[in-house]
Write a protein that holds these residues in place. Structure first.
Motif, PDB file in Angstrom:
ATOM      1  N   ILE A   1       1.019  -1.002  -0.020  1.00 18.19           N
ATOM      2  CA  ILE A   1      -0.116   0.094  -0.034  1.00 18.19           C
ATOM      3  C   ILE A   1       0.827   1.293   0.001  1.00 18.19           C
ATOM      4  O   ILE A   1       0.569   2.003  -0.814  1.00 18.19           O
ATOM      5  CB  ILE A   1      -0.963   0.003   1.197  1.00 18.19           C
ATOM      6  N   GLY A   2       1.851   1.166   0.756  1.00 18.89           N
ATOM      7  CA  GLY A   2       2.872   2.358   0.830  1.00 18.89           C
ATOM      8  C   GLY A   2       3.421   2.674  -0.377  1.00 18.89           C
ATOM      9  O   GLY A   2       3.535   3.795  -0.797  1.00 18.89           O
ATOM     10  N   LEU A   3       3.906   1.674  -0.981  1.00 18.16           N
ATOM     11  CA  LEU A   3       4.777   1.776  -2.112  1.00 18.16           C
ATOM     12  C   LEU A   3       3.634   2.160  -3.387  1.00 18.16           C
ATOM     13  O   LEU A   3       4.175   3.271  -4.040  1.00 18.16           O
ATOM     14  CB  LEU A   3       5.114   0.401  -2.799  1.00 18.16           C
ATOM     15  N   ALA A   4       2.382   1.912  -3.537  1.00 15.81           N
ATOM     16  CA  ALA A   4       1.565   2.356  -4.390  1.00 15.81           C
ATOM     17  C   ALA A   4       1.271   4.017  -4.204  1.00 15.81           C
ATOM     18  O   ALA A   4       1.144   4.497  -5.206  1.00 15.81           O
ATOM     19  CB  ALA A   4       0.214   1.797  -4.329  1.00 15.81           C
ATOM     20  N   ILE A   5       1.171   4.243  -3.102  1.00 19.54           N
ATOM     21  CA  ILE A   5       1.096   5.547  -2.642  1.00 19.54           C
ATOM     22  C   ILE A   5       2.295   6.486  -3.054  1.00 19.54           C
ATOM     23  O   ILE A   5       2.279   7.467  -3.753  1.00 19.54           O
ATOM     24  CB  ILE A   5       0.787   6.030  -1.197  1.00 19.54           C
ATOM     25  N   PHE A   6       3.494   5.968  -2.947  1.00 16.72           N
ATOM     26  CA  PHE A   6       4.913   6.665  -3.295  1.00 16.72           C
ATOM     27  C   PHE A   6       4.952   6.633  -4.883  1.00 16.72           C
ATOM     28  O   PHE A   6       5.202   7.792  -5.237  1.00 16.72           O
ATOM     29  CB  PHE A   6       6.038   5.706  -2.872  1.00 16.72           C
ATOM     30  N   LEU A   7       4.436   5.910  -5.312  1.00 17.13           N
ATOM     31  CA  LEU A   7       4.446   5.945  -7.000  1.00 17.13           C
ATOM     32  C   LEU A   7       3.295   7.015  -7.643  1.00 17.13           C
ATOM     33  O   LEU A   7       3.839   7.521  -8.854  1.00 17.13           O
ATOM     34  CB  LEU A   7       4.381   4.537  -7.609  1.00 17.13           C
ATOM     35  N   ILE A   8       2.527   7.511  -7.084  1.00 15.26           N
ATOM     36  CA  ILE A   8       1.428   8.267  -7.404  1.00 15.26           C
ATOM     37  C   ILE A   8       1.483   9.727  -6.808  1.00 15.26           C
ATOM     38  O   ILE A   8       0.874  10.597  -7.399  1.00 15.26           O
ATOM     39  CB  ILE A   8       0.205   7.675  -7.701  1.00 15.26           C
TER      40      ILE A   8
ATOM     41  N   ALA B   1       3.435   0.394   5.685  1.00 18.91           N
ATOM     42  CA  ALA B   1       3.141   1.447   4.543  1.00 18.91           C
ATOM     43  C   ALA B   1       3.969   2.581   4.492  1.00 18.91           C
ATOM     44  O   ALA B   1       4.462   3.140   3.346  1.00 18.91           O
ATOM     45  CB  ALA B   1       1.763   1.769   4.766  1.00 18.91           C
ATOM     46  N   LEU B   2       4.520   3.148   5.880  1.00 18.85           N
ATOM     47  CA  LEU B   2       5.278   4.279   5.940  1.00 18.85           C
ATOM     48  C   LEU B   2       6.878   4.017   5.441  1.00 18.85           C
ATOM     49  O   LEU B   2       7.277   4.812   5.005  1.00 18.85           O
ATOM     50  CB  LEU B   2       5.242   4.837   7.193  1.00 18.85           C
TER      51      LEU B   2
ATOM     52  N   SER C   1      11.126  -3.493   1.855  1.00 15.72           N
ATOM     53  CA  SER C   1      10.843  -2.065   1.064  1.00 15.72           C
ATOM     54  C   SER C   1      11.991  -1.890   0.227  1.00 15.72           C
ATOM     55  O   SER C   1      11.800  -1.296  -1.004  1.00 15.72           O
ATOM     56  CB  SER C   1      10.996  -1.075   2.482  1.00 15.72           C
ATOM     57  N   LEU C   2      13.326  -2.233   0.487  1.00 17.87           N
ATOM     58  CA  LEU C   2      14.137  -2.087  -0.352  1.00 17.87           C
ATOM     59  C   LEU C   2      14.130  -2.728  -1.652  1.00 17.87           C
ATOM     60  O   LEU C   2      14.481  -2.174  -2.630  1.00 17.87           O
ATOM     61  CB  LEU C   2      15.697  -2.228   0.060  1.00 17.87           C
TER      62      LEU C   2
ATOM     63  N   VAL D   1      12.726  -2.590  -7.428  1.00 20.81           N
ATOM     64  CA  VAL D   1      12.048  -3.149  -8.565  1.00 20.81           C
ATOM     65  C   VAL D   1      11.119  -2.025  -9.193  1.00 20.81           C
ATOM     66  O   VAL D   1      10.968  -2.254 -10.458  1.00 20.81           O
ATOM     67  CB  VAL D   1      11.167  -4.531  -7.908  1.00 20.81           C
ATOM     68  N   PHE D   2      10.363  -1.383  -8.253  1.00 25.17           N
ATOM     69  CA  PHE D   2       9.303  -0.813  -8.891  1.00 25.17           C
ATOM     70  C   PHE D   2       9.732   0.915  -9.015  1.00 25.17           C
ATOM     71  O   PHE D   2       9.044   1.366  -9.770  1.00 25.17           O
ATOM     72  CB  PHE D   2       7.904  -0.839  -8.097  1.00 25.17           C
ATOM     73  N   ALA D   3      10.458   1.308  -8.450  1.00 25.94           N
ATOM     74  CA  ALA D   3      10.974   2.890  -8.446  1.00 25.94           C
ATOM     75  C   ALA D   3      12.044   2.895  -9.194  1.00 25.94           C
ATOM     76  O   ALA D   3      12.509   4.160  -9.677  1.00 25.94           O
ATOM     77  CB  ALA D   3      10.834   3.286  -7.043  1.00 25.94           C
TER      78      ALA D   3
END
Length: 240
Positions: A82-89, A132-133, A173-174, A179-181
């Motif tokens: 959830i946190g990663l999705a928020i970070f990306l947008i 998430a944070l 998280s890393l 992978v995604f960012a």
């Protein structure tokens, strides 16, 4: 100037992380955002925080509350993506403002002597928010600090359990961030150069931990949280 600021940030944040169990991400992330791009700042914070957690694990393992740790990890499995999705947008300026407001709200609740009874569902929720944070801003400490302070957890158990939880949260998280960012050389070179500073900060932090009372520990926590939150909000307002 940026090099001197970087050295100061890493050194002080390492001292806080080692002596309190949460200080690195809360202090380092906002100020690293002044030097690096958001993804770089967050990944540098995650790498160095993970390094500290690994280095301290053998020293703090006897202070870990295994039951709470398992629940935090289980809750974070939901919160991390959830946190990663928020970070990306999310817009990065809004992210900085959100961090500042979150930290100030946490500080106010602590000053008002926020109290809560521990339960399985609350352990899981704390882990979820913290996870998430971690992927969102590289800062899992605030919800854990509020929760443990609200349940009057002693400083040794607070430090031990949070550092153990970070071992899981930061690794996952890393991987998700890379992978995604994406990642780059600046992140890894800066992290490598910071490791000697981390060692110095860890040594000083261990000395501080053994000479600080529970009351002084709490006051020190409030001052750091308030200063960091206020600074981030001021920076956002200045940028309008």
């Amino acid at each position: 100037m940026q090099i001197a600021l970087f050295i100061l940030i890493i050194l002080i944040a390492s001292i806080l992380q080692t002596s309190t169990g949460f200080g690195f991400s809360i202090l380092a992330t906002p100020f690293l955002l002044l030097i690096f791009e958001p993804a770089q700042a967050i990944q540098i914070n995650i790498i160095l925080s993970l390094f500290i957690s690994i280095a301290l694990f053998m020293k703090i393992r006897q202070d870990i509350d295994q039951l709470i740790l398992r629940r935090l990890v289980l809750g974070s499995v939901v919160g991390l993506p959830i946190g990663l999705a928020i970070f990306l947008i999310i817009d990065m300026d809004q992210l900085k403002l959100g961090i500042g407001l979150l930290i100030l709200a946490l500080t106010i609740l602590l000053l008002l002597r926020f109290r809560i009874q521990r339960s399985r569902s609350r352990d899981l929720l704390a882990g979820c928010i913290s996870g998430a944070l971690t992927t969102n801003i590289g800062m899992p400490g605030p919800p854990l600090l509020l929760y443990f302070s609200g349940t009057d957890t002693g400083k040794a158990k607070l430090r031990g359990t949070t550092l153990a939880f970070y071992l899981f949260a930061y690794v996952v998280s890393l991987v998700m961030q890379v992978v995604f960012a994406g990642t780059d050389r600046t992140i890894w070179i800066s992290s490598g150069l910071a490791i000697p500073l981390v060692f110095i900060g860890m040594y000083l932090g261990q000395l501080l931990f053994h000479h600080i009372s529970q009351r002084a520990f709490q006051i020190f926590t409030y001052v750091i949280l308030f200063f960091t939150g206020a600074y981030l909000i001021i920076e956002y307002v200045r940028g309008l």
